[in-house]
Structure formats: C-alpha cells, structure tokens
Motif scaffolding. Structure first.
Motif, PDB file in Angstrom:
ATOM      1  N   LEU A  54      17.070  27.466  23.574  1.00 12.51           N
ATOM      2  CA  LEU A  54      18.024  27.549  22.476  1.00 12.51           C
ATOM      3  C   LEU A  54      18.385  26.163  21.955  1.00 12.51           C
ATOM      4  N   GLU A  55      18.529  25.221  22.866  1.00  2.00           N
ATOM      5  CA  GLU A  55      18.860  23.857  22.453  1.00  2.00           C
ATOM      6  C   GLU A  55      17.727  23.246  21.621  1.00  2.00           C
ATOM      7  N   ALA A  56      16.486  23.471  22.056  1.00  3.87           N
ATOM      8  CA  ALA A  56      15.344  22.936  21.310  1.00  3.87           C
ATOM      9  C   ALA A  56      15.249  23.572  19.925  1.00  3.87           C
ATOM     10  N   ALA A  57      15.435  24.890  19.855  1.00  4.34           N
ATOM     11  CA  ALA A  57      15.348  25.565  18.558  1.00  4.34           C
ATOM     12  C   ALA A  57      16.480  25.129  17.632  1.00  4.34           C
ATOM     13  N   MET A  87      24.902  38.598  22.161  1.00  5.47           N
ATOM     14  CA  MET A  87      26.302  38.496  22.568  1.00  5.47           C
ATOM     15  C   MET A  87      27.022  39.836  22.456  1.00  5.47           C
ATOM     16  N   ASP A  88      26.617  40.652  21.522  1.00  4.26           N
ATOM     17  CA  ASP A  88      27.296  41.936  21.322  1.00  4.26           C
ATOM     18  C   ASP A  88      26.845  43.011  22.309  1.00  4.26           C
ATOM     19  N   ASP A  89      25.725  42.800  22.973  1.00  5.77           N
ATOM     20  CA  ASP A  89      25.180  43.824  23.875  1.00  5.77           C
ATOM     21  C   ASP A  89      25.213  43.301  25.307  1.00  5.77           C
ATOM     22  N   ASP A  90      26.136  43.841  26.116  1.00 10.56           N
ATOM     23  CA  ASP A  90      26.219  43.426  27.519  1.00 10.56           C
ATOM     24  C   ASP A  90      25.012  43.896  28.321  1.00 10.56           C
ATOM     25  N   GLY A  91      24.408  45.005  27.916  1.00 14.63           N
ATOM     26  CA  GLY A  91      23.234  45.485  28.635  1.00 14.63           C
ATOM     27  C   GLY A  91      22.061  44.535  28.530  1.00 14.63           C
ATOM     28  N   ASP A  92      21.843  43.980  27.344  1.00 21.95           N
ATOM     29  CA  ASP A  92      20.757  43.007  27.180  1.00 21.95           C
ATOM     30  C   ASP A  92      21.026  41.747  27.981  1.00 21.95           C
ATOM     31  N   MET A  93      22.281  41.309  28.014  1.00 23.95           N
ATOM     32  CA  MET A  93      22.599  40.121  28.806  1.00 23.95           C
ATOM     33  C   MET A  93      22.443  40.396  30.300  1.00 23.95           C
ATOM     34  N   ALA A  94      22.789  41.600  30.734  1.00 23.37           N
ATOM     35  CA  ALA A  94      22.599  41.949  32.150  1.00 23.37           C
ATOM     36  C   ALA A  94      21.127  42.004  32.509  1.00 23.37           C
ATOM     37  N   GLU A 122      30.237  38.413  36.171  1.00 27.63           N
ATOM     38  CA  GLU A 122      30.533  36.987  36.051  1.00 27.63           C
ATOM     39  C   GLU A 122      29.407  36.252  35.333  1.00 27.63           C
ATOM     40  N   HIS A 123      28.166  36.596  35.690  1.00 33.89           N
ATOM     41  CA  HIS A 123      27.043  35.913  35.053  1.00 33.89           C
ATOM     42  C   HIS A 123      26.868  36.352  33.608  1.00 33.89           C
ATOM     43  N   ILE A 124      27.268  37.580  33.288  1.00 33.75           N
ATOM     44  CA  ILE A 124      27.263  37.992  31.885  1.00 33.75           C
ATOM     45  C   ILE A 124      28.234  37.137  31.087  1.00 33.75           C
ATOM     46  N   GLN A 125      29.398  36.871  31.682  1.00 36.00           N
ATOM     47  CA  GLN A 125      30.358  36.002  31.013  1.00 36.00           C
ATOM     48  C   GLN A 125      29.821  34.587  30.863  1.00 36.00           C
ATOM     49  N   GLU A 126      29.100  34.098  31.899  1.00 36.06           N
ATOM     50  CA  GLU A 126      28.495  32.770  31.790  1.00 36.06           C
ATOM     51  C   GLU A 126      27.458  32.730  30.671  1.00 36.06           C
ATOM     52  N   LEU A 127      26.611  33.753  30.625  1.00 35.12           N
ATOM     53  CA  LEU A 127      25.601  33.799  29.575  1.00 35.12           C
ATOM     54  C   LEU A 127      26.240  33.951  28.198  1.00 35.12           C
ATOM     55  N   GLU A 128      27.328  34.717  28.137  1.00 33.59           N
ATOM     56  CA  GLU A 128      28.004  34.886  26.858  1.00 33.59           C
ATOM     57  C   GLU A 128      28.610  33.579  26.379  1.00 33.59           C
ATOM     58  N   MET A 129      29.197  32.811  27.286  1.00 32.33           N
ATOM     59  CA  MET A 129      29.735  31.508  26.898  1.00 32.33           C
ATOM     60  C   MET A 129      28.617  30.564  26.480  1.00 32.33           C
ATOM     61  N   LEU A 130      27.482  30.653  27.173  1.00 30.63           N
ATOM     62  CA  LEU A 130      26.331  29.833  26.809  1.00 30.63           C
ATOM     63  C   LEU A 130      25.836  30.182  25.402  1.00 30.63           C
ATOM     64  N   LEU A 131      25.750  31.476  25.127  1.00 30.27           N
ATOM     65  CA  LEU A 131      25.291  31.901  23.808  1.00 30.27           C
ATOM     66  C   LEU A 131      26.311  31.550  22.729  1.00 30.27           C
ATOM     67  N   GLU A 132      27.585  31.615  23.062  1.00 36.60           N
ATOM     68  CA  GLU A 132      28.614  31.256  22.090  1.00 36.60           C
ATOM     69  C   GLU A 132      28.502  29.789  21.690  1.00 36.60           C
ATOM     70  N   ALA A 133      28.200  28.927  22.654  1.00 32.72           N
ATOM     71  CA  ALA A 133      28.070  27.499  22.350  1.00 32.72           C
ATOM     72  C   ALA A 133      26.951  27.258  21.340  1.00 32.72           C
ATOM     73  N   TYR A 134      25.802  27.877  21.563  1.00 33.23           N
ATOM     74  CA  TYR A 134      24.690  27.672  20.637  1.00 33.23           C
ATOM     75  C   TYR A 134      24.848  28.500  19.365  1.00 33.23           C
ATOM     76  N   ILE A 192      24.231  26.826  15.722  1.00 33.93           N
ATOM     77  CA  ILE A 192      23.360  27.389  14.686  1.00 33.93           C
ATOM     78  C   ILE A 192      24.175  27.841  13.479  1.00 33.93           C
ATOM     79  N   ASP A 193      25.429  28.255  13.708  1.00 33.48           N
ATOM     80  CA  ASP A 193      26.293  28.628  12.590  1.00 33.48           C
ATOM     81  C   ASP A 193      26.669  27.398  11.772  1.00 33.48           C
ATOM     82  N   SER A 194      26.834  26.261  12.442  1.00 32.38           N
ATOM     83  CA  SER A 194      27.099  25.019  11.718  1.00 32.38           C
ATOM     84  C   SER A 194      25.900  24.621  10.859  1.00 32.38           C
ATOM     85  N   THR A 195      24.693  24.791  11.400  1.00 31.61           N
ATOM     86  CA  THR A 195      23.487  24.517  10.602  1.00 31.61           C
ATOM     87  C   THR A 195      23.395  25.449   9.403  1.00 31.61           C
ATOM     88  N   LEU A 196      23.730  26.716   9.619  1.00 33.12           N
ATOM     89  CA  LEU A 196      23.712  27.667   8.509  1.00 33.12           C
ATOM     90  C   LEU A 196      24.754  27.314   7.450  1.00 33.12           C
TER      91      LEU A 196
END
Length: 436
Positions: free
Chosen positions: A177-180, A239-246, A319-331, A335-339
């Motif tokens: 995500l960082e590279a993209a 971010m909207d789908d907890d099942g995909d993050m799990a 807990e790891h879903i929350q970690e991944l969600e925070m990670l996705l929120e950061a990027y 990407i929203d700033s670029t948009l």
C-alpha cells in the motif's frame, strides 16, 4: 534408377526430420506423463497432435509457461528468484486460476486486494504479488518499484522492532500500500508541476498549441484520477467489511490449523493408549467404570480447552482486525489526499477553461458590436449613394441651375446621415445592445 533415387531421397529426408523434431524432448517444467500407446508417442513426449497427423513437440498449452518470481521469506528475510509455473503456483498458495490471472502482466486489471484462505492477492499498480503467512511471491520485473519493494521488505524484516507484533502478511500488505500510494502521489505531484505553469500560460496566450497541450494534460489527469479512485475504493471496501479483513489474518489461521492438527494427533494417541490399556487389563466390570468416567472428563476438558482457545482466537482476531483497520485508515488518508490534489487540479483546469470561454465570449461580443456599428455606418453611407443615383439620372431639372445647389445637397445629406446614425446609437443604448 528413379525409384532408387526417390528412396535415397526419402532416406535422407527422414533422419533430418528426426533430428529437427526429436520425439524425446519435453518441457523441463512439465511433469512426466504416463506411458501411452505407440501411436501417441509424440503426444506423450511433450508435443501436440494437430488434425492431419502433424506432431509439433515442445508446444505448450496456453498459460502453462513458467514465470520468474521474487520470493521473500518471512523467517530468514532471504530474497531469491524462483521459476514457477502456474499450476505449481496454484497448488502452493491454494489459489484459483482467476486470482492468478489478476497478476498477469500482459493484461491491465484495476487495483485489487483479495483475501483468500491461505494467501492475499495484491494487484496495486506495479506491485503484483501473492502474500502468505510465510513468504511473499512477487512477480519479477525490471521496474524500480518492484525491486525497491523486495529490498525494503527485507530491510524491515531484518530491522524489526521488539514491540512490533504486526503479522508478516500485514507488514507485506502495508509495504504494498505504501509503494502504491507513493507512486500515485509522485505522479500527481509531477502532473501538478507540469499543469499549473501551462494553465497560466494558456490564460495569457490562447493558441492552438497551448490548447492541445492542455487537452493531453487533461486526458492524463482523468486516467490518473481513475486509478487513484480505484485504489481508494478498494481500501474503503476492505475497511467496511470485517469478514474480508479477518480473512487476511493468515498467521492466526495457520496457528489455528496447526493447533487443531496437534490436538487431533494427541487425542488419537490418548485413545490408542486407552484402548491398549483396556485390552491388557481384565474383562470389563463395574469396578472399571471410574476409568471410563475419567476418560469422559478428559474428553470434556479437551473440548472445553478447544472452546476457550477458539474464544481467545476470536478475541485475537478482533484485535488484529482493528490493527488492520487502523493500517488501512492511515493509507486511506494518504490516497484520499492524493485524490484531493487531483480534484483540485481538475477544478483549476475547469476554472481556466471557464475563464478562456469568458474571454472568447467577450471577444465575440466585441466583434458583434463592431459589426453592428459597421453595418450602421454602411447604411448611412448608402444614403449618399441613393442621392448620387437620383441626381445622376439622365433628365433635366431646375436644381442644377440654382447657385451652390451641389453644396446644399451635400450638407443636407450629411446632416440627415449623422442624424440617422445618432438615432441608431441611441436605440442600441436604449436596448442595451452596446455599452455606450
């Protein structure tokens, strides 16, 4: 002699054909095929039989070739290059063919992040890889972003902080995500540097060359906006789908699978040991019932421990879903700033186009006003033509005998023409057709 020559010619052509297409050559990446009938020897040797009896060896089926992959191992952080065919890759990562088709460099697919049972399929701009709990398989390419991704992932694995407990697959996904995001942001910044001076030049000088350059710039902007929007939508969908993050927490699923396998093995060993003890002991009697009750208690305790471990694993997954969600929120913010940058640039281009259209409309209005004045003046001058036509008739009149008659005709015609012209100007001002 002719027959002998033909036979000799056939005997010469046959070894050459045999040497040109040997029947024993097979692909190194394809597995050995079972023995077949003598008539299908060429087909079993790696070739394909076409209608008409022509055998072409070493002709692989579509999509069966090997590809070069860069493998980054999670445990040792080692980087190596592998040659893996599609079937082996599907078995290795338990992925269907349609998921691997997303990574095909010959096709252009939109940005996608898919969570599967044992892998994460990532297609983000130049980064096309398969992430598992133990390794990252990256499509080998000469692109600098791909090489930087492998080198940076190796460096982060070697310099892992002590308090960082982020799973390997999340670290690899974060780097993708960082590279993209950095790649798209760099392209947006480059487009901004090129766009603003060009638009300022266009406002000062409207020319065909500048308009063509702006048109190309706008096409690039629209294409880049679509790519950025697709990455943003993909992150937002995750971010909207907890099942995909799990599904993306591969380490937990791997540990759960290993613990279930070890638990089944221990239970099988316990049952076999209990069966052996029962066979050695005396026949079953009421005295041996406590042993059976102990077995049931142990079985229930084992089930209870599994249930507790499942609940604890669910808590860990949350807990790891929350970690991944925070990670996705950061990027997502990046990407929203670029948009937003691209949206601001598009609005600036639209404002420039509106300004140019206003300028062109103003020039067009000035031309219309000038044409109106010119038409009015032409009408006034036409009055002199009418007077000259009247006096130029071939008939005699007493007007020519009057002294200074020519001067009086000119003065009266000029006064009438000026009066008519002023009347038209007053009418244009009254109707607000001209800013007089």
């Amino acid at each position: 002699m002719a027959a002998a020559g033909a036979a000799a010619g056939d005997s010469i052509k046959q070894p050459l054909l045999h040497r040109a297409y040997p029947s024993h050559v097979a692909s190194a990446s394809s597995p050995a095929l079972p023995s077949a009938a003598p008539g299908s020897a060429s087909a079993s040797a790696g070739g394909r039989r076409f209608p008409g009896g022509l055998d072409v060896p070493n002709l692989k089926k579509r999509g069966g070739g090997t590809r070069s992959w860069i493998r980054v191992e999670a445990a040792t952080a080692s980087v190596q290059t592998l040659e893996i065919d599609k079937a082996t890759m599907m078995r290795r990562c338990e992925l269907p063919a349609r998921d691997l088709r997303l990574l095909d460099p010959l096709f252009v697919y939109p940005s996608t992040v898919l969570g599967r049972e044992r892998a994460i399929v990532v297609n983000l701009e130049q980064i096309r890889c398969v992430i598992t709990a133990d390794e990252v398989l990256l499509l080998n390419s000469l692109d600098s972003y791909v090489l930087q991704y492998a080198a940076e992932l190796q460096r982060r694995l070697l310099q892992r902080a002590e308090g960082d407990e982020l799973p390997f697959e999340f670290r690899a996904l974060e780097l993708a995500l960082e590279a993209a995001c950095s790649f798209l942001d760099a392209q947006a910044a480059e487009l901004e540097i090129e766009a603003y001076p060009l638009l300022d030049e266009l406002t000062s000088k409207i020319s065909t060359l500048n308009l063509e350059r702006v048109r190309r710039l706008k096409s690039r902007l629209v294409a880049l906006t679509r790519r950025v929007q697709k990455v943003r939508d993909e992150i937002e969908q995750l971010m909207d789908d907890d099942g995909d993050m799990a599904e993306m927490y591969l380490t937990e699923k791997k540990m759960r699978m290993e613990s279930s396998v070890f638990g089944d093995q221990s239970l099988l060993g316990y049952n076999s040991a209990g069966a052996a003890g029962t066979s050695v002991s005396a026949p079953v009697s009421p005295v041996s019932s406590p042993t059976e009750s102990r077995k049931l208690e142990k079985a229930f305790s084992l089930c209870r421990s599994r249930h507790d471990s499942t609940k604890s694993s669910d808590n860990t997954t949350t807990e790891h879903i929350q970690e991944l969600e925070m990670l996705l929120e950061a990027y997502f913010v990046v990407i929203d700033s670029t948009l937003n940058k691209l949206t601001s640039l598009k609005e600036y281009i639209d404002d420039t186009e509106d300004f140019i259209n206003i300028q062109l409309d103003n020039v067009r209005n000035q031309l219309i006003q000038f044409e109106l004045l010119l038409t009015t003046a032409t009408f006034v001058v036409a009055i002199f033509g009418v007077v000259a036509g009247i006096f130029g008739m071939n008939f005699e009149t007493s007007v020519f005998k009057i002294e200074n008659a020519f001067q009086w005709v000119l003065v009266i015609t000029s006064v009438v023409g000026v009066f008519i012209f002023c009347s038209f100007l007053w009418f244009f001002k009254y109707k607000r057709l001209m800013p007089l």
